[in-house]
Design an enzyme around this catalytic site. Structure first.
Site, PDB file in Angstrom:
ATOM      1  N   VAL A 139       0.873  -1.177   0.000  1.00  0.00           N
ATOM      2  CA  VAL A 139       0.000   0.000   0.000  1.00  0.00           C
ATOM      3  C   VAL A 139       0.909   1.227   0.000  1.00  0.00           C
ATOM      4  O   VAL A 139       1.593   1.480   0.979  1.00  0.00           O
ATOM      5  CB  VAL A 139      -0.920   0.011   1.236  1.00  0.00           C
ATOM      6  CG1 VAL A 139      -1.913   1.159   1.155  1.00  0.00           C
ATOM      7  CG2 VAL A 139      -1.652  -1.316   1.375  1.00  0.00           C
ATOM      8  N   CYS A 140       0.923   1.986  -1.082  1.00  0.00           N
ATOM      9  CA  CYS A 140       1.977   2.981  -1.270  1.00  0.00           C
ATOM     10  C   CYS A 140       1.441   4.296  -1.813  1.00  0.00           C
ATOM     11  O   CYS A 140       0.303   4.389  -2.267  1.00  0.00           O
ATOM     12  CB  CYS A 140       3.028   2.450  -2.258  1.00  0.00           C
ATOM     13  SG  CYS A 140       3.618   0.789  -1.872  1.00  0.00           S
ATOM     14  N   THR A 141       2.299   5.310  -1.793  1.00  0.00           N
ATOM     15  CA  THR A 141       2.037   6.579  -2.467  1.00  0.00           C
ATOM     16  C   THR A 141       3.260   6.930  -3.312  1.00  0.00           C
ATOM     17  O   THR A 141       4.383   6.902  -2.811  1.00  0.00           O
ATOM     18  CB  THR A 141       1.782   7.711  -1.459  1.00  0.00           C
ATOM     19  OG1 THR A 141       0.657   7.370  -0.640  1.00  0.00           O
ATOM     20  CG2 THR A 141       1.508   9.025  -2.178  1.00  0.00           C
TER      21      THR A 141
END
Length: 392
Positions: A139-141
């Site tokens: 789960v990243c940005t």
């Protein structure tokens, strides 16, 4: 997989304190760079991987330094597996079945994994499992922005470990915390010259974050889909092997692609084990995009377009043409902070500020990486998000 994720996330939030219920955000951070304060846990050490060496020997130096941390991480995985399937039966299956996968992996990945197992003393199947994790759940940005002089800056938060053991005493995710000591920067060299650089977890041979100096920058984010990574891995085990592992593709592109356009084509068209978002930055004005992938092909390519006023592209884990899950909306505060910064002030420093703003920074954030293609710069920092902080 997508339905499972949403149901568990909703249940978790329903049980959480009201202070964690979205929209739990804060004012856009400023003055966070150079990294300082309680959200900064340290810079990331550099290592060299010599691509001229036999694959089984390439990671020996990294593993020599990180063996203890890797063994601790693997033990945590064993504990989680035992909690899920008591009696050690699941790890028993892993130790018997997964080593059989190694020889089916494309060169040089199978041999590198074998070398890591030998150097660390960790059973081969468990090293394979450690490498599979990132194919199915991160789960990243990620963001790429162009400043007013045409320079491109690429930043990312790597978030991992949701639902992988909650430590109630320390208010943290067990796997997220154990991954932090495994974060390394790697200079991949051939003929004593840098081919590409990456931020990695020691023991993991794929690439999630990397730069080919003066050519392009690349990050990968998970894309939730019912036709997800579990299905692709199962198909691989059953003998269907015409698809590429996501992180093996990114590494191959970093190592072999010679231009932004070649990288974009390969990332858009190669069949994958799992859907993904590839966030790519080039070395010239307008060269930045989000490639939204199904397992078979590209669904959409969103590019920087200065004529339309789009001077940055930003991806979390949701299709850009859809609203993000309201329980996990990191996109809205990130876009708000990018716009508040403005194109005139964009830099590695201000990108770090954006990536330091809750909930873009959250309990799952293991590291932040900043890259600038024109200078070949890659900087990485271990992160922390002291409470109160979004638990995902």
């Amino acid at each position: 997989m997508a339905r499972y994720f949403y149901l568990i996330l909703a249940a978790f939030c329903a049980a959480a304190s009201s202070q964690f219920i979205p929209p739990y955000t804060e004012d856009c951070r400023t003055g966070m760079y150079p990294p300082n304060g309680p959200t900064f846990k340290g810079a990331v050490s550099w290592y060299t991987v010599n691509l001229d060496l036999p694959p089984k020997e390439r990671w020996n130096g990294v593993i020599a330094d990180k063996k203890t941390q890797l063994v601790t991480m693997i033990q945590a995985i064993r504990d989680l597996a035992d909690a899920f399937v008591p009696g050690g039966k699941l790890i028993e299956l892993v130790d018997v079945a997964l080593p059989l996968m190694v020889d089916t992996l494309p060169y040089p990945f199978g041999d590198e994994i074998k070398g890591i197992a030998t150097a660390s003393g960790v059973p081969l199947g468990e090293v394979v499992l450690f490498n599979i994790f990132y194919e199915v759940f991160t789960v990243c940005t990620s963001v790429v922005a162009e400043d007013t002089k045409g320079n491109l800056v690429h930043g990312r938060n790597l978030d991992f470990g949701l639902f992988m053991g909650w430590d109630a005493k320390n208010k943290s995710w067990v796997v997220s915390e154990l991954l932090k000591p495994l974060v390394v920067n790697v200079d991949f060299r051939r003929n004593n010259k840098t081919v590409f650089k990456s931020t990695n977890f020691a023991g993991y041979v794929g690439m999630l974050t990397g730069i080919k100096p003066n050519v392009f920058t690349l990050t990968m984010n998970e894309r939730f889909s019912l036709d997800g990574g579990y299905i692709g891995i199962l198909e691989w085990i059953l003998g269907k092997r015409d698809e590429m592992w996501m992180s093996f593709l990114t590494r191959s592109v970093l190592e072999n692609a010679t231009s932004y356009e070649e990288a974009k084509f390969r990332l858009a068209q190669t069949k994958l084990l799992a859907p993904a978002y590839f966030i790519l930055g080039g070395n010239a004005t307008g060269q930045a995009c989000i490639i939204t992938r199904s397992r078979i092909t590209s669904l959409d390519i969103l590019e920087i377009d200065l004529k339309l006023g789009r001077w940055f592209v930003l991806e979390t884990n949701y299709d850009h043409w859809k609203e993000p899950l309201f329980l996990d909306d990191r996109r809205t505060p990130a876009v708000k902070c990018m716009n508040a910064t403005s194109q005139a002030k964009i830099s590695m420093k201000t990108i770090y500020d954006v990536l330091s703003t809750k909930p873009v920074l959250n309990k799952l954030t293991t590291y932040t990486t900043l890259m600038q293609v024109s200078s070949g710069t890659l900087e990485s920092y271990i992160r922390d998000c002291p409470s109160p902080c979004m638990p995902w």
